[in-house]
Design a protein around this motif. Structure first.
Motif, PDB file in Angstrom:
ATOM      1  N   PRO A   1     -23.045   8.806  80.005  1.00  0.00           N
ATOM      2  CA  PRO A   1     -22.308   8.570  78.756  1.00  0.00           C
ATOM      3  C   PRO A   1     -23.232   8.049  77.649  1.00  0.00           C
ATOM      4  O   PRO A   1     -24.072   7.186  77.894  1.00  0.00           O
ATOM      5  CB  PRO A   1     -21.279   7.499  79.140  1.00  0.00           C
ATOM      6  CG  PRO A   1     -21.176   7.581  80.631  1.00  0.00           C
ATOM      7  CD  PRO A   1     -22.528   8.004  81.111  1.00  0.00           C
ATOM      8  N   VAL A   2     -23.084   8.624  76.446  1.00  0.00           N
ATOM      9  CA  VAL A   2     -23.843   8.183  75.268  1.00  0.00           C
ATOM     10  C   VAL A   2     -22.884   8.153  74.079  1.00  0.00           C
ATOM     11  O   VAL A   2     -21.796   8.721  74.126  1.00  0.00           O
ATOM     12  CB  VAL A   2     -25.039   9.121  74.973  1.00  0.00           C
ATOM     13  CG1 VAL A   2     -26.048   9.104  76.123  1.00  0.00           C
ATOM     14  CG2 VAL A   2     -24.574  10.539  74.690  1.00  0.00           C
ATOM     15  N   ASP A   3     -23.311   7.499  73.010  1.00  0.00           N
ATOM     16  CA  ASP A   3     -22.493   7.454  71.799  1.00  0.00           C
ATOM     17  C   ASP A   3     -22.761   8.642  70.884  1.00  0.00           C
ATOM     18  O   ASP A   3     -21.915   9.014  70.067  1.00  0.00           O
ATOM     19  CB  ASP A   3     -22.750   6.154  71.019  1.00  0.00           C
ATOM     20  CG  ASP A   3     -22.219   4.952  71.783  1.00  0.00           C
ATOM     21  OD1 ASP A   3     -21.200   5.094  72.492  1.00  0.00           O
ATOM     22  OD2 ASP A   3     -22.833   3.876  71.683  1.00  0.00           O
ATOM     23  N   GLU A   4     -23.957   9.245  71.012  1.00  0.00           N
ATOM     24  CA  GLU A   4     -24.340  10.352  70.145  1.00  0.00           C
ATOM     25  C   GLU A   4     -25.278  11.273  70.907  1.00  0.00           C
ATOM     26  O   GLU A   4     -26.111  10.827  71.694  1.00  0.00           O
ATOM     27  CB  GLU A   4     -25.054   9.795  68.913  1.00  0.00           C
ATOM     28  CG  GLU A   4     -25.274  10.815  67.822  1.00  0.00           C
ATOM     29  CD  GLU A   4     -25.827  10.161  66.560  1.00  0.00           C
ATOM     30  OE1 GLU A   4     -26.817  10.688  66.036  1.00  0.00           O
ATOM     31  OE2 GLU A   4     -25.261   9.131  66.141  1.00  0.00           O
TER      32      GLU A   4
END
Length: 149
Positions: free
Chosen positions: A124-127
């Motif tokens: 999972p990443v934000d961008e």
């Protein structure tokens, strides 16, 4: 040279590579049937395999059947996971609008491609990092219609 992989198999007729260097081994029908125009059917091959962990088999259409008779596979490529031990069946579809197609026992109906697949780790990443394609979806790499300069 690419190494071969041993695949335990139960089959009355083993899949066969038609030519040296072919990626797909031919699967044959274990049943006779007629595919009417637009009809689909789940067709048995009599093949059961035990793929090693880290491998997958893809069941894909035969190009000659597709080009000459409009016979394809509904869920192409069909995915056979390493843990599956049942019979490999092929969901054939007759896309021809006027001609029925007869399949006899022993007819080559599909090809099976065995290949290694890495296990993905989803992080999972934000961008996401940028790419030349970006968020362009279906048809974004060259198909345009009705565009005026």
């Amino acid at each position: 040279m690419i190494e071969s992989v041993d695949v335990p198999i139960i089959a009355a007729q083993l899949p066969v590579y038609a030519h040296p260097g072919d990626a797909g081994a031919d699967l044959v029908s274990t049943e006779a049937l007629r595919l009417a125009p637009g009809q689909r059917a789940l067709v048995g091959t009599g093949v059961r395999i035990a793929l090693p962990d880290g491998y997958v088999a893809f069941v894909v259409p035969r190009s000659g059947l597709a080009a000459r008779h409009g016979i394809t596979i509904v869920n192409a490529p069909g995915t056979v996971d390493a843990g599956y031990r049942g019979e490999i069946k092929v969901a054939l579809l007759n896309t021809d609008q006027t001609e029925a197609y007869d399949i006899a026992v022993g007819d080559r109906i599909a090809q099976m491609i065995v290949m290694p697949v890495p296990r993905a780790r989803f992080i999972p990443v934000d961008e996401l990092p940028a790419s030349p394609r970006g968020e362009g979806g279906f048809g974004s790499t060259g198909y345009q219609t009705g565009v005026t300069p």
